[in-house]
Design a protein around this motif. Structure first.
Motif: not given
Lengths: 452, 719
Positions: A53-61, A63-64, A67, A92, A337-338
């Motif tokens: 999660f610390e690497d939040q940019g990658e994390t969000r991507r 997860v997206a 999904r 996650p 949108g990715l």
């Protein structure tokens, strides 16, 4: 002092939402069972997604992307297991990029009765520190009866672990990528003398060993091999560690090229090489930097200094861009949108699809049963139907009819082998290229090798 | 009560004691000027003259804008020492102090990360004073010596139809005093101290008339030194610098403003204005290097303006000016990124600009006018570029690659037309207070193209009441640093050459009036829609970089209301105001399993704000006591910070900074004359009287502690 607040709606809306949730939960609670979670939209099968999660940019991507894959499946009818319709979702979990964190994340999944997980994200977490892998996430997953498919853990050693069918991966191991890198350096770039910097973990060592072996077999000379402590390789921050000693050793004999078997801390290494004057010392012909897949991140484009970026290229597992399934996947990414897929995204997407196919084929949520079908849904068989990206409805009907399927994924023809890895693999040379409107993007050139 | 203020406890008694001594010595009673707020009824508060809304002198009730005024008297009575501090008392304005400088927010919109008050246009007598590369406005002591301020006119709402770019969500126009009112000048010296602050300060004002020639101006300076603060990690998070205390550095910030004027006649005047701002502070709470003790941000910003005003006929006025402006980092400017191992960063930025403005204002009756004008501005912008230096001084251009560097011209031409019409004026009927204001402006910029803006206002004054229905558009130009900057350190922000101007459409409805001679009310509601808001807050999964990029956001809608009540009793005057806002924007939730659009509340700005104050005059005791209270409601933390707290649900779950209330108390002498029959003022101001502990938004995994209590004492001697 700051407070946590759940949601942003007004209090009335929040109260209504809570009431609705309560009623819905009560109404659907009876549908819940192991490996599934009841929600307002019906029973749900959750697939874990292990991330830092610390690497939040990658994390969000990630997860997206996950999904997006599961949304396609849900929109095409979802799962039907034991005559019960299920939707799929991602759960996650934070591995904190530590072995303990990864094991704890698996415990969280097990505690939530989740038996499927897209993990571990890295070789380091998969293998652990013990040669037997007993403190790594792959064995921990086995012990918790969680089937894991990794889209990004590439060390060959993972295939040697006794995971009893609980660990799979859709991405090719590093011995192949390292060999590709060796060929690239020696044959395409014509490099004779290279220094190597290695992230001191399974990923870095595995990649560097394979590259060195191939490079030397092609007549090249490795001038220096420098390994750094992974504790310095956390969030890349040019200011936390200057790699001064490592750089001095790396550039001591003026290599033509530097090979970076690193994660995204390679940005810091490259930036420091420029800052400390090593690149300027070469004059008009600066050193070439070649990296593995660990540097293919948006952060590299945003945070690498120009003199490093302009001399950087590398290798990575990457689908054949002409593959129709990859094209379809890329279009789906754009539609979600990715943007353009990078790095392992196609491999992760495929992992989610394979989970769904295997569960459907097994007609069970029991991991002991499902794991038997993981490889089966990816293998060509005269009686099986080829399933391409976006073909979930067809796959489901075929599987419900008792037929076999052969998944042809976004990353290519996967053909999972008994060692848990894919039978086929494709690689690409990536290069940061300036965009006309400013900034950089990755350009990928497929590479044909005989290393498979 | 303020904790831990040592060695200055005697100051308040001293301020109280001096008037008693002075009275015993038989000095004259207070020489209050005829223009003080105290002497006018509250009806007069609604009739204060303003020029910012239309470039034509009107009363606040007549002006087709939601406008507030802070007068020189209020500044003095309440002990405001900077324009920023004065603005903090107004409804609908949110002032954040990040230990470096103010960041002004208006009606739900914060300036945001490194925003520094760039969402309004700040002018001194109509001349924009922003630091042009970034568009930021300095609102501290460096802006202008506060003693030179005759009044601060504040428009909340759009004003681009008159002022073009950057009069986006508001305008702050500082009207300087006239030479007659300076009457020789004054000298001020003081000291502000507290457990975590040291700040000696001073101000000199000079004014002299020599026949038709006059010279007046002043300078103010402080060496504000804040120390002993710690950043506050986000909820359930840690930060590597969280245990480090900020270290202060006594650095001089200040401003000077001078005007030389020559009156050819009563209707013709030539003036030369010279203005210099120097902002020089340790910046320990910066997102790129919190509490690493090596950030010293030092900027200078200046202009010189030659202006000529002439009444061509009794009904036609010409105003024209030519200004040159320049700014950039001063000696000592030093940036450093990271914490622990720190890298020095050099910033290369600055500008040289030239402005030419002219307008004609024709009045066909006392209230109706037609105004037309143009302005042309060309700035040679040295595009902001950061270089990291190693220990040996070797420097490297920071990422990302491909970002332009060097000098680029930013040129803008604007032309505008405005009419104010009172069609029934002079008829004697009830409709003679009905006026309309219509205006439009065209701007062409060589970087981002054309912009058309308009405004329409219907104002109805009857008796001591007014009603306003207003609508207008505005825009904010992307600044050079938003367009082209490279990264100060890992994490950006990074410029975006594709940025479009931010555009706002606003409708407002305002009412006001004096219910009684002692009781005045005013209130307004607004609805604003902002398109292409520029923000450094990229958290979308379509860019997995940890670096912020300047981006145009989805449309933001903001609505709310503001109200103020003023009450005057025999010796005491009260004010209280309240502001509410609700601002949000739609965003595709790419992380959701189902495709969906969610409404996201804007961050950083409080939903509720309430402010109030009371000023008590005790002429017989030669004392003036003023108390002020400001309640700031809870506000959402920076969205990007929120993504650290809720990595995968950052749009659904938000953390917020709690509400807080801060009180200030000012005690000053009144009408004491120690020297040559000139007034001497002794003032004690306690800021954050009850030492409230609070947070203001930070931007890189931490929030910023609010300023703790302090005591400021100063003496002012008129010359």
């Amino acid at each position: 002092m700051a407070q946590l607040r759940q949601g942003t709606p007004g209090r009335a809306a929040q109260a209504t939402g809570v009431l609705t949730l309560l009623v819905t939960a009560l109404a659907t609670g009876a549908c819940s069972s192991d490996n599934s979670n009841g929600t307002s939209s019906g029973p749900m099968v959750k697939i874990g997604l292990m991330l830092e999660f610390e690497d939040q940019g990658e994390t969000r991507r990630e997860v997206a992307t996950g999904r997006m894959a599961l949304r396609e499946i849900n929109d095409a009818g979802g799962l039907s297991v034991g005559n019960v319709a299920y939707k799929l979702d991602v759960e996650p979990v934070d591995d904190k990029y530590t072995l303990a964190g990864a094991v704890s994340a698996l415990d969280t999944l097990a505690g939530n009765h989740i038996s499927f997980s897209m993990s571990p994200p890295t070789s380091f977490l998969a293998l652990g520190s013990d040669p037997s892998g007993k403190d790594g996430a792959s064995i921990a997953g086995r012990d918790r009866h969680i089937i894991q498919i990794s889209g990004s853990a590439t060390n060959p050693g993972i295939s040697k672990l006794d995971t009893q069918g609980y660990q799979w991966r859709t991405v090719a191991p590093d011995d192949r990528q390292g060999a590709v890198a060796g060929h690239y350096l020696a044959e395409q770039l014509g490099i004779k003398r290279v220094s190597v910097i290695i992230r001191g973990d399974a990923y870095g060592r595995g990649l560097a060993t394979a590259m060195t072996s191939t490079f030397e077999s092609l007549g090249g000379t490795v001038l220096a091999t420098v390994e750094y402590d992974t504790t310095k390789a956390t969030i890349p921050d040019v200011n936390t560690y200057g790699y001064k000693n490592e750089l001095a050793a790396l550039f001591k004999d003026s290599p033509e090229a530097v090979y970076l078997a690193t994660g995204d801390e390679g940005i810091q290494i490259g930036n420091s090489a420029v800052l400390e004057g090593y690149v300027d010392a070469y004059g008009a012909k600066p050193p070439v930097f070649v990296a593995g897949d660990g540097l293919v991140t948006f952060d590299t484009l945003a945070n690498a200094v120009p003199q490093f970026l302009d001399n950087l290229s590398g290798t990575a597992p990457y689908p054949d861009p002409s593959n129709r399934d990859f094209v379809k996947f890329s279009v789906a990414m754009q539609g979600a949108g990715l943007g353009t897929p990078i790095n392992y995204e196609a491999y992760r997407y495929d992992a989610f699809y394979i989970f769904a196919l295997a569960i459907q084929k097994a007609n069970s949520l029991d991991p002991e049963v499902v794991k038997q079908q993981i490889a089966a849904v990816t293998r060509a068989d005269p009686d099986s139907t080829q399933i391409h990206v976006g073909d979930w409805a067809l796959a489901k009907s075929e599987l419900l009819a008792g037929k076999g399927v052969d998944y042809e994924g976004a990353s290519g023809s996967i053909e999972l082998q008994d060692d848990g890895g894919p039978g086929a693999a494709s690689f690409a040379i990536w290069t940061p290229k300036p965009k006309p409107e400013g900034g950089y993007e990755y350009a990928y050139t497929p590479i044909k090798t005989n290393t498979n | 009560m303020l904790r831990g203020v040592h060695g200055i406890g005697f100051v308040v008694p001293l301020t109280l004691l001096v008037p008693l001594v002075a009275r015993a010595e038989g000095t004259k009673p207070p020489a209050s000027a005829a223009t003080t707020v105290d002497d006018v009824s509250l009806v007069g508060l609604l009739e204060l003259e303003v020029v910012a809304p239309t470039l034509t002198a009107q009363t606040t009730a007549e002006a087709a804008a939601v406008v507030d005024v802070v007068t020189a008297e209020q500044i003095q009575e309440r002990g405001y020492q900077t324009v920023g501090e004065a603005l903090g008392s107004l409804s609908g304005l949110d002032l954040i102090n990040d230990h470096y400088q103010y960041n002004l927010g208006v009606r739900g919109m914060s300036g945001g990360k490194r925003g520094w008050s760039r969402i309004v246009k700040v002018m001194i007598d109509g001349q924009p004073v922003a630091f042009r590369p970034s568009g930021e406005n300095f609102l501290g002591i460096e802006l202008i010596p506060i003693g030179l301020v005759e009044r601060i006119e504040v428009i909340r709402g759009p004003a681009s139809a008159l002022y073009g770019a950057d009069a986006f969500l508001g305008v702050v126009n500082i009207v300087t005093r006239r030479v007659e009112s300076l009457d020789g000048g004054s000298v001020t010296a003081g000291y502000e101290g507290g457990p975590r602050m040291r700040s000696p300060f001073g101000e000199v004002l000079v004014g002299k008339q020599f026949g038709q020639f006059s010279i007046y101006g002043g300078a103010a300076m402080e060496t504000r030194d804040l120390f002993g603060y710690r950043i506050v990690p986000l909820p359930a998070q840690t930060h590597p610098a969280q245990n480090e205390y900020s270290r202060g550095r006594a650095l001089p910030s200040g401003g000077t403003y001078w005007r030389l004027a020559y009156a050819f006649s009563e209707t013709s005047r030539l003036s030369l204005d010279l203005h210099l701002q120097k902002l020089d502070r340790a910046a320990e709470m910066m997102d790129w290097g919190p509490v690493n003790h090596q950030n010293r941000l030092s900027l200078v910003n200046s202009f010189g303006r030659l202006a000529y005003d002439k009444e061509l006929t009794p009904s036609l006025r010409l105003s024209t000016s030519l200004a040159v402006a320049a700014g950039g980092p001063a000696n000592g400017d030093q940036l450093a990124t990271g914490f622990g191992t720190v890298r020095s960063v050099e910033r290369n930025v600055g500008y040289k600009g030239t402005d030419w403005r002219a307008f004609l204002d024709y009045h066909w009756d006392e209230k109706s006018s037609l105004l037309g004008g143009f302005d042309y501005t060309v700035d040679a912008q040295r595009l902001q570029s950061f270089y990291t230096e190693n220990d040996l001084g070797h420097r490297v251009l920071n990422p990302p690659g491909g970002m332009p560097t060097g000098v680029r011209d930013f040129a803008n031409f604007g032309a505008y037309l405005q009419t104010i019409a009172y069609p029934f004026y002079g008829t004697g009927g009830g409709w003679q207070g009905l006026g309309t204001t219509l205006g439009g402006r065209y701007d062409h910029h060589n970087i981002y193209g054309d912009a058309w803006n308009g405004r329409a206002g219907l104002v109805y004054n009857v008796g001591s009441y007014y009603l306003k229905i207003l609508g207008g558009t505005s825009f904010r130009a992307p600044s050079a640093t938003q367009l082209f900057t490279n990264s100060v350190g890992q994490g950006g922000p990074i410029g975006n050459p594709q940025l479009k101007p931010e555009r706002a459409k606003t409708v407002e409805f305002a009412v006001g009036g004096a219910l009684l001679p002692q009781l005045a009310l005013r209130a307004d509601v607004f609805y604003t829609r902002i398109e292409d808001r520029v923000e450094f807050r990229e958290v979308d999964p379509n860019s997995a970089s940890t670096a912020d990029f300047a981006t145009n956001s989805t449309p933001i809608t903001s609505f709310g209301g503001e109200g103020q009540v003023d009450l005057k009793l025999s010796r005491v005057q009260f004010f209280a105001n309240y502001a509410y806002q609700n601002s949000s924007y739609e965003k595709a939730d790419l992380l959701a399993l189902e495709r969906r659009i969610v409404r996201v509340a804007t961050d950083l700005y409080p939903t509720h704000m309430a402010k109030g104050g009371a000023t008590l005059r005790l002429p017989e005791a030669k004392l003036l006591i003023s108390a002020e209270i400001r309640h700031t409601g809870a506000r959402l933390g920076f969205l990007r910070n929120n993504a650290w707290v809720y990595a995968t649900e950052y749009l659904e779950r938000r953390y917020e900074l709690p509400a807080y209330t801060v009180c200030d108390l000012t005690i000053s002498t009144l009408g004491i004359e120690f020297w040559r029959g000139r007034e001497t003022r002794l003032v004690t101001k306690i800021r954050n009287l009850f030492d409230a502990r609070y947070l203001v938004p930070g931007y890189n995994r931490f929030d910023i502690p609010g300023l703790e209590g302090s005591v400021s004492v100063w003496a002012q001697q008129e010359l």
